[in-house]
Design an enzyme around this catalytic site. Structure first.
Site, PDB file in Angstrom:
ATOM      1  CB  THR A 213     -23.492  25.212  26.610  1.00 10.86           C
ATOM      2  OG1 THR A 213     -22.922  25.285  27.848  1.00 10.86           O
ATOM      3  CG2 THR A 213     -23.362  24.037  26.036  1.00 10.86           C
ATOM      4  CB  VAL A 242     -17.287  16.155  33.077  1.00 12.13           C
ATOM      5  CG1 VAL A 242     -18.117  15.980  31.730  1.00 12.13           C
ATOM      6  CG2 VAL A 242     -16.042  15.735  32.696  1.00 12.13           C
ATOM      7  N   GLY A 267     -23.642  23.364  35.174  1.00 13.28           N
ATOM      8  CA  GLY A 267     -24.041  21.996  34.769  1.00 13.28           C
ATOM      9  C   GLY A 267     -24.512  21.021  35.932  1.00 13.28           C
TER      10      GLY A 267
END
Length: 349
Positions: A213, A242, A267
């Site tokens: 990221t 996601v 995530g």
């Protein structure tokens, strides 16, 4: 009498100097380019040099905005756009591939002064997802847009659209093929319009795991802070997965009452812990210092859950922090009157 006046003047000068020191820098910026398995033995000297130079260049791009009196939001957008165009990073043009052979991009941004926020996920045609996230924040009644709808909104706002092949890099494609082979999953056709394998800069990209990221937090001379994050997600992700990067409170959060945070890592753990918001809550409601709050969440809570990754953070008083429980995180910071600091590995400053 003159001696007394001189003494008073000296005391006042010390007091003013002390107050200025306590006030912190007029502006500051902290940048990350992803965390993961990043060890000295794994990077060639050329890769090490390329990443350090890239982090310095990106940080300076944001700092240039702040020096001129620009907003934290402007600095963040400028810096992340640089990273979205650099194939060294898993964002924009360097994004990893989903299992179906597409580059699916996520991004978010938040204004600490107003608590306004914008986010997008599964974008495939917008060159700069961070600019799209900001457009959602400033020019729509919504916070979060996804997929084709997000790209359609970007087009309606005049944001640059590109063919999906624009995001293709050979190294990321090979990473996808390896991962799918390991999982014994079908390999999708090579995307139409994909360029050849002679991409010198993309070849320098280090595979820090299956994810990565980029993110920026900044403080401007008006005392406002903001945070932004952008990513290509995880290699071989399926079913429209996601992660935390576009999730306000998990991968991105900013409030002038506390701090601004951008996260990177696996995530699912960051979402479950609402990492970014939790760090800010520790600062706001428990009065913790910024570094202590970041360490509390990353080194203790995230690690206890066996999650991996890191954060960068900034506070309105100029405190800057980063914390990660992986072997490395591409990172840099710069503030008014302070030198540029760039790090990659655990033992870097």
């Amino acid at each position: 009498m003159r001696g007394l006046l001189a003494l008073v003047a000296a005391v006042v000068a010390v007091a003013v100097s002390s107050t200025m020191a306590e006030a912190g820098p007029k502006w500051a910026i902290v940048v990350h380019g992803g965390a993961g398995v990043i060890e000295r033995k794994d990077l060639t000297p050329e890769q090490d040099k390329a990443y350090r130079a890239a982090m310095a260049r990106v940080t300076e791009a944001g700092a240039a905005v702040l020096r001129k009196g620009g907003s934290a939001l402007d600095a963040i957008e400028a810096a992340i756009r640089f990273m979205e165009d650099d194939p060294l990073f898993n964002a924009g043009r360097g994004a990893v591939f989903a299992a179906d052979g597409r580059n699916e991009l996520d991004s978010s941004i938040m204004d600490g002064r107003t608590l306004a926020a914008g986010a997008v996920a599964d974008v495939t045609r917008t060159r700069h997802p961070i600019s799209l996230a900001r457009a959602v924040m400033e020019h729509s009644p919504h916070v979060f847009l996804v997929g084709d709808g997000a790209d359609a909104f970007a087009k309606s706002r005049g944001l640059e659209q590109v063919d999906p092949s624009f995001f293709f890099t050979e190294r990321r494609w090979r990473s996808l093929v390896r991962e799918l082979e390991e999982q014994q999953l079908p390999i999708p056709p090579r995307p139409p319009g994909a360029p050849g394998a002679s991409e010198a800069r993309a070849a320098l990209a280090h595979d820090e795991g299956k994810h990565g990221t980029v993110g920026v937090v900044a403080l401007d001379e008006h005392g406002d802070i903001a945070a932004g994050t952008s990513t290509g997600g995880t290699t071989a992700k399926r079913w429209g997965r996601v992660g935390d990067s576009p999730v306000i409170g998990a991968g991105t959060y900013a409030s002038n009452a506390a701090c601004a945070v951008s996260a990177t890592g696996t995530g699912e753990y960051f979402i479950r812990l609402t990492v970014a918001r939790t760090i800010c809550a520790l600062v706001q409601y428990k009065g913790m210092g910024l570094q202590a709050a970041a360490d509390e969440v990353i080194q203790k809570e995230l690690t206890a859950m066996q999650g991996d990754g890191g954060v960068i953070a900034i506070a309105p008083d100029g405190q800057m922090a980063w914390s990660f429980n992986t072997s490395g995180m591409y990172r840099a910071r710069l503030a008014d009157g302070q030198p540029l600091v760039v790090g990659i590995y655990k033992d870097d400053p």
